[in-house]
Design an enzyme around this catalytic site. Structure first.
Site, PDB file in Angstrom:
ATOM      1  N   ASP A   7       0.870  -1.170   0.000  1.00 50.80           N
ATOM      2  CA  ASP A   7       0.000   0.000   0.000  1.00 50.80           C
ATOM      3  C   ASP A   7       0.916   1.232   0.000  1.00 50.80           C
ATOM      4  O   ASP A   7       2.093   1.141   0.357  1.00 50.80           O
ATOM      5  CB  ASP A   7      -0.872  -0.046   1.261  1.00 50.80           C
ATOM      6  CG  ASP A   7      -1.659   1.225   1.492  1.00 50.80           C
ATOM      7  OD1 ASP A   7      -2.256   1.740   0.524  1.00 50.80           O
ATOM      8  OD2 ASP A   7      -1.656   1.717   2.632  1.00 50.80           O
ATOM      9  N   PHE A   8       0.402   2.379  -0.378  1.00 51.31           N
ATOM     10  CA  PHE A   8       1.215   3.594  -0.388  1.00 51.31           C
ATOM     11  C   PHE A   8       0.944   4.470   0.829  1.00 51.31           C
ATOM     12  O   PHE A   8       1.808   4.667   1.676  1.00 51.31           O
ATOM     13  CB  PHE A   8       0.981   4.396  -1.675  1.00 51.31           C
ATOM     14  CG  PHE A   8       1.881   5.600  -1.802  1.00 51.31           C
ATOM     15  CD1 PHE A   8       3.225   5.451  -2.095  1.00 51.31           C
ATOM     16  CD2 PHE A   8       1.381   6.889  -1.633  1.00 51.31           C
ATOM     17  CE1 PHE A   8       4.073   6.557  -2.204  1.00 51.31           C
ATOM     18  CE2 PHE A   8       2.203   7.992  -1.739  1.00 51.31           C
ATOM     19  CZ  PHE A   8       3.553   7.835  -2.025  1.00 51.31           C
ATOM     20  N   ASP A   9      -0.280   4.984   0.930  1.00 54.07           N
ATOM     21  CA  ASP A   9      -0.605   5.901   2.025  1.00 54.07           C
ATOM     22  C   ASP A   9      -0.520   5.198   3.381  1.00 54.07           C
ATOM     23  O   ASP A   9      -1.137   4.161   3.597  1.00 54.07           O
ATOM     24  CB  ASP A   9      -2.014   6.471   1.846  1.00 54.07           C
ATOM     25  CG  ASP A   9      -2.097   7.450   0.685  1.00 54.07           C
ATOM     26  OD1 ASP A   9      -1.066   7.714   0.051  1.00 54.07           O
ATOM     27  OD2 ASP A   9      -3.205   7.943   0.412  1.00 54.07           O
ATOM     28  N   SER A  95      -2.501   1.690  -4.538  1.00 53.76           N
ATOM     29  CA  SER A  95      -2.907   2.811  -3.687  1.00 53.76           C
ATOM     30  C   SER A  95      -4.295   3.311  -4.030  1.00 53.76           C
ATOM     31  O   SER A  95      -4.618   3.527  -5.202  1.00 53.76           O
ATOM     32  CB  SER A  95      -1.908   3.973  -3.834  1.00 53.76           C
ATOM     33  OG  SER A  95      -2.337   5.078  -3.070  1.00 53.76           O
ATOM     34  N   GLY A  96      -5.094   3.524  -2.986  1.00 50.59           N
ATOM     35  CA  GLY A  96      -6.373   4.203  -3.154  1.00 50.59           C
ATOM     36  C   GLY A  96      -6.158   5.697  -3.316  1.00 50.59           C
ATOM     37  O   GLY A  96      -7.110   6.454  -3.503  1.00 50.59           O
ATOM     38  N   LYS A 140      -7.919  -3.894  -4.744  1.00 51.60           N
ATOM     39  CA  LYS A 140      -6.552  -4.397  -4.572  1.00 51.60           C
ATOM     40  C   LYS A 140      -6.491  -5.912  -4.737  1.00 51.60           C
ATOM     41  O   LYS A 140      -5.566  -6.437  -5.363  1.00 51.60           O
ATOM     42  CB  LYS A 140      -5.994  -3.958  -3.213  1.00 51.60           C
ATOM     43  CG  LYS A 140      -5.778  -2.458  -3.136  1.00 51.60           C
ATOM     44  CD  LYS A 140      -5.129  -2.021  -1.831  1.00 51.60           C
ATOM     45  CE  LYS A 140      -4.926  -0.512  -1.811  1.00 51.60           C
ATOM     46  NZ  LYS A 140      -4.215  -0.042  -0.613  1.00 51.60           N
ATOM     47  N   ASN A 166      -9.118  -1.117   3.272  1.00 54.56           N
ATOM     48  CA  ASN A 166      -9.138  -1.378   1.833  1.00 54.56           C
ATOM     49  C   ASN A 166      -7.968  -2.251   1.386  1.00 54.56           C
ATOM     50  O   ASN A 166      -7.816  -2.540   0.201  1.00 54.56           O
ATOM     51  CB  ASN A 166      -9.178  -0.070   1.028  1.00 54.56           C
ATOM     52  CG  ASN A 166      -7.899   0.723   1.103  1.00 54.56           C
ATOM     53  OD1 ASN A 166      -7.279   0.831   2.164  1.00 54.56           O
ATOM     54  ND2 ASN A 166      -7.485   1.306  -0.010  1.00 54.56           N
ATOM     55  N   ASP A 167      -7.128  -2.692   2.343  1.00 59.07           N
ATOM     56  CA  ASP A 167      -6.056  -3.643   2.031  1.00 59.07           C
ATOM     57  C   ASP A 167      -6.483  -5.085   2.287  1.00 59.07           C
ATOM     58  O   ASP A 167      -5.783  -6.025   1.899  1.00 59.07           O
ATOM     59  CB  ASP A 167      -4.804  -3.331   2.863  1.00 59.07           C
ATOM     60  CG  ASP A 167      -4.203  -1.976   2.520  1.00 59.07           C
ATOM     61  OD1 ASP A 167      -4.024  -1.702   1.325  1.00 59.07           O
ATOM     62  OD2 ASP A 167      -3.920  -1.199   3.453  1.00 59.07           O
TER      63      ASP A 167
END
Length: 209
Positions: A7-9, A95-96, A140, A166-167
């Site tokens: 994930d990014f954020d 990433s969202g 994802k 969301n992961d």
């Protein structure tokens, strides 16, 4: 072939991209409240994303890009990705958040690819609309299954790292499921939990990866 998905954020980057953009628009409190509920799984991700991005309407595109190019990475991000690649992993980011950030940091971090969302712009300003590959709470997982088929990688050779609700969808496709400084809802789905904000902690598990 092995695959690592980050994930990014709040995983590769220290914070939420949309929160940094919100500061510029003076809507930090409204957006932060929605983000918190979305990451805890209390709100539908798609609806929460659309609602938050709408609050950014009118922001100059140039300013949004500038903010996204100056986000703070979490400790150990570059080193961890480099080490995973040395160990035969393809490393990608889901990433969202937004392309303005993930495309820029793809090269800085040495990622093999990134999938995220696009902030719609018109006449040099954000329109408050968003679209892309990571719009839903299941996005994802869906994308991970596609990449696994393309690269012929099985769940046993897949590592995923995230922090929010969301992961969860991608955890179903990986044997190594890492919750990094994560919300409780994700920790419940993980088999590796890291609460120290240093991505190099992942490397302490490298022998089992």
């Amino acid at each position: 072939m092995k695959l690592a998905v980050f994930d990014f954020d709040s995983t590769l980057m220290d914070g939420e991209t949309i929160d940094f953009l919100a500061e510029e628009m003076g809507v930090s409190q409204q957006i932060a409240q929605i983000t918190k509920k979305a990451m805890q799984g209390e709100l539908d991700f798609y609806e929460s994303l659309k609602t938050r991005v709408k609050l950014l309407e009118g922001m100059p595109q140039k300013k949004a890009v500038e903010i996204c190019h100056n986000l703070p990475l979490n400790l150990g991000a570059k080193e961890t990705i480099a080490e995973l690649k040395k160990n035969g992993y393809k490393v990608v980011c889901f990433s969202g958040g937004f392309k303005f950030a993930t495309e820029y940091f793809r090269d800085i971090l040495g990622l093999d690819g990134e999938f995220s969302n696009t902030l719609h712009c018109k006449n040099g300003k954000l329109t408050g609309e968003v679209g892309g590959e990571m719009m839903f709470d299941f996005s994802k997982g869906t994308m991970l299954s596609v990449i696994q088929r393309l690269l012929n990688v099985c769940p046993k050779n897949t590592l995923v790292v995230g922090d929010g609700a969301n992961d969860i969808s991608m955890f179903a496709y990986a044997e190594k499921k890492i919750a990094f400084c994560a919300k409780e809802i994700l920790k419940q789905q993980a088999n590796i939990i890291i609460d120290k904000k240093d991505l190099r902690e992942i490397l302490s598990h490298i022998k089992s990866l």
